[in-house]
Motif scaffolding. Structure first.
Motif, PDB file in Angstrom:
ATOM      1  N   SER A 163      -2.528   3.912  -3.174  1.00 35.22           N
ATOM      2  CA  SER A 163      -3.392   5.046  -3.421  1.00 35.22           C
ATOM      3  C   SER A 163      -3.293   5.977  -2.315  1.00 35.22           C
ATOM      4  N   VAL A 164      -2.046   6.241  -1.789  1.00 36.70           N
ATOM      5  CA  VAL A 164      -1.943   7.224  -0.582  1.00 36.70           C
ATOM      6  C   VAL A 164      -1.363   8.209  -1.266  1.00 36.70           C
ATOM      7  N   ASP A 165      -1.662   9.471  -0.839  1.00 37.07           N
ATOM      8  CA  ASP A 165      -0.847  10.834  -1.111  1.00 37.07           C
ATOM      9  C   ASP A 165       0.089  11.157   0.167  1.00 37.07           C
TER      10      ASP A 165
ATOM     11  N   ARG B 244      -5.793   8.611   4.951  1.00 38.42           N
ATOM     12  CA  ARG B 244      -5.994   7.204   4.774  1.00 38.42           C
ATOM     13  C   ARG B 244      -5.410   6.018   5.702  1.00 38.42           C
TER      14      ARG B 244
ATOM     15  N   GLN C  68     -11.558   2.459   3.437  1.00 36.47           N
ATOM     16  CA  GLN C  68     -11.231   4.019   3.147  1.00 36.47           C
ATOM     17  C   GLN C  68      -9.987   4.413   3.960  1.00 36.47           C
TER      18      GLN C  68
ATOM     19  N   SER D 164      -9.493  -5.439 -11.013  1.00 34.13           N
ATOM     20  CA  SER D 164      -9.428  -4.605  -9.669  1.00 34.13           C
ATOM     21  C   SER D 164      -8.512  -5.350  -8.636  1.00 34.13           C
TER      22      SER D 164
ATOM     23  N   GLU E 176       1.899   5.013  -4.661  1.00 31.86           N
ATOM     24  CA  GLU E 176       1.158   5.072  -5.632  1.00 31.86           C
ATOM     25  C   GLU E 176       0.431   3.928  -5.644  1.00 31.86           C
ATOM     26  N   ALA E 177       0.869   2.846  -5.411  1.00 34.75           N
ATOM     27  CA  ALA E 177       0.219   1.454  -5.587  1.00 34.75           C
ATOM     28  C   ALA E 177      -0.914   1.245  -4.506  1.00 34.75           C
TER      29      ALA E 177
ATOM     30  N   HIS F 143      -6.649  -1.388   0.144  1.00 31.41           N
ATOM     31  CA  HIS F 143      -7.186  -1.690  -1.258  1.00 31.41           C
ATOM     32  C   HIS F 143      -8.747  -1.935  -1.024  1.00 31.41           C
TER      33      HIS F 143
ATOM     34  N   ALA G 200      -1.629  -5.632  -6.926  1.00 29.16           N
ATOM     35  CA  ALA G 200      -0.529  -4.598  -6.519  1.00 29.16           C
ATOM     36  C   ALA G 200       0.781  -5.290  -6.588  1.00 29.16           C
TER      37      ALA G 200
END
Length: 549
Positions: free
Chosen positions: A235-237, A244, A208, A142, A232-233, A205, A145
């Motif tokens: 984890s953001v829309d 976020r 939250q 985990s 994408e890397a 990473h 990036a």
């Protein structure tokens, strides 16, 4: 400054890349990925020697390697062209960029503000630096990036003095803070003085939500661009960035007044800069100059950061502090820490006023004008002399608002100038956990083991019956060395997890403490107390660790 802590959403800030065109950002990311414009890809292209030189901001070896790659055209000419454009600031033909980046093409780069025409040449040159950045995954797979980060061109990539609202790229200070930060899951984190956003990338990473602040609108624009380019890397829309990330414009803690965070990180504008009467704020280098005299910017943050920490919340930052003649380096930092706050300062280096002036004048390329350099150098020396400063320290700061007011306060101020292991954050976190463990459990009933990275070293004169010097050395973390007394060495040698610390101390007290009391009246009580105090220090520093029982 914004009137309220509302979102910074501008996608077309002057002289900053545009972040309001998601289709172009998606196309650019896809092209860079396909081209293997990554840390590993660039390293393979340049080779070890040219890569190492480029890391020192020496571009000639990389220029020669990429010239050969373009001339031979062995399948990596397109990557070489992109490296030359952004890392080496070499203008490229539009058709060359069209071929290398077919999804976005030169027209898209112009629209985003990443390149600009070279007048009268038909070539395009970099308007911003865009380089690969990343970190490895953890042992469980985990957290890794691969990103691309935009910032202003550095001093070695352009002529003249840097603009005063320069947005710094990934430098030594920012990576030091990355490596120093203790990573733990937190609901809300604050990146104070985000710059191009590097601390925010890492926080996303394991946190939250991240609030990123800066006094520079251009810095926030670069951060927003970088987050959306790497959505994408990270984890953001892109359509719901606010879920976020919150971007706030304002000075220091003003944009987050009244809020609390579980983690705050800051690489603040801590550089000590001479102040002048009636100076123009627009002439400050905002990426490094907080506008306050001396080390007041760091002092004010150390004092104010607890106001935005939730119970148990921590803050980590880098900073400079002045050392006045005849005083110890820690005297000023100790005075900044509020009562009831845990604090740990580690001074990593200390330099004189002359070296300090040279470092920061070179940083902004201010040596290119001889008279300006002379005047600015003299101003630094006069400024330090006015406060009787003969040294400037640099180091790492950790602060914590205790989770409960009745807990003992941690206060550590130490100088560690030798090489340490990186990332050091996990080791700092483990040290904090051991300190908390000691406060909660004590030593009497604890089973201890010698840490796996610890070795013992003994020195004695030829023919001597006993060693004169016994050292414990750490091979990891802060890599400390501890000088042991005979009784402490005996204690460490017995730490195999079979006996409690109290039992070992009792045995040594009977063996050594009692004999000493019979010969010179030494009281055995202080022997045991002093021994266990020394053992507690070995636990805090990681030479000894609690055994699982």
């Amino acid at each position: 400054m914004l009137k309220s802590p509302s979102e910074f959403t501008a996608g077309n800030t002057p002289d900053a890349p545009r972040s309001d065109l998601p289709h172009l950002l998606t196309a650019l990311a896809a092209d860079l990925r396909q081209l293997d414009y990554t840390l590993d890809g660039v390293a393979r292209l340049l080779g070890p020697s040219a890569s190492a030189a480029l890391n020192r901001d020496q571009i000639i070896p990389a220029l020669l390697e990429t010239e050969r790659a373009v001339r031979r055209d062995e399948g990596n000419a397109a990557l070489a062209a992109v490296v030359r454009l952004w890392l080496l600031a070499e203008p490229q033909a539009g058709e060359t960029l069209d071929a290398a980046l077919p999804g976005i093409r030169a027209e898209g780069l112009l629209t985003l503000g990443l390149v600009q025409p070279v007048p009268g040449s038909g070539l395009l040159r970099a308007k911003a630096d865009l380089r690969p950045y990343g970190w490895d995954a953890n042992e469980d797979g985990s957290g890794g990036a691969e990103l691309w980060v935009a910032s202003d061109l550095a001093a070695h990539q352009q002529e003249g003095v840097l603009r005063h609202d320069h947005v710094l790229g990934i430098g030594q200070a920012s990576t030091t803070l990355v490596q120093t930060t203790i990573r733990r899951h937190t609901e809300r984190a604050l990146d104070l003085g985000t710059g191009c956003g590097i601390q925010t990338f890492h926080l996303l990473h394991h946190c939250q939500h991240v609030t990123a602040t800066d006094i520079s609108e251009r810095a926030l624009a670069f951060t927003r661009f970088n987050i959306l380019l790497n959505a994408e890397a990270l984890s953001v829309d892109p359509a719901r960035l606010e879920d976020r990330v919150s971007l706030r414009l304002g000075s220091l803690l003003d944009p987050v007044a009244g809020e609390e965070f579980g983690l705050v990180v800051s690489n603040p504008p801590f550089v000590i800069t001479p102040r002048t009467a009636g100076e123009d704020v627009s002439e400050h280098f905002t990426y490094r100059d907080g506008g306050l005299p001396g080390d007041d910017i760091v002092a004010s943050l150390v004092a104010a950061l607890p106001d935005v920490l939730a119970p148990g919340g921590t803050a980590q930052m880098l900073g400079n502090w002045e050392v006045t003649a005849g005083s110890e380096w820690q005297e000023r930092p100790q005075a900044w820490v509020r009562p009831g706050i845990d604090a740990w300062f580690i001074q990593r280096e200390q330099v004189g006023p002359e070296q300090y002036a040279e470092t920061w004048l070179q940083d902004a390329s201010e040596g290119r004008d001889r008279q300006h350099y002379r005047d600015a150098y003299a101003a630094y020396l006069a400024d330090f002399e006015s406060r009787n400063v003969n040294g400037i320290g640099f180091g790492m700061v950790w602060l914590r608002r205790p989770p409960a007011p009745e807990l003992p306060i941690t206060s550590r101020f130490e100088e560690i100038t030798h090489p340490i292991e990186h990332p050091i954050g996990p080791h700092l976190g483990a040290a904090v956990e051991r300190t908390d463990w000691l406060a909660a459990h004590g030593l009497e009933d604890a089973y201890l083991l010698v840490a796996d990275d610890v070795t013992e070293e003994r020195h004695q004169r030829p023919g001597a019956e006993h060693p004169g010097v016994i050292l414990l050395r750490q091979g990891a973390g802060l890599r400390r060395t501890n000088l042991l007394s005979t009784e402490l060495a005996g204690f460490v040698s017995a730490c195999d997890g079979d006996l409690t610390a109290g039992q070992i101390a009792g045995a040594l007290e009977a063996l050594l403490g009692g004999g000493m009391a019979g010969e010179d009246g030494f009281d055995a009580g202080p022997f045991r107390t002093g021994l266990l105090a020394d053992v507690a220090n070995l636990v805090r520093d990681g030479f000894l660790v609690p055994a699982a029982k």
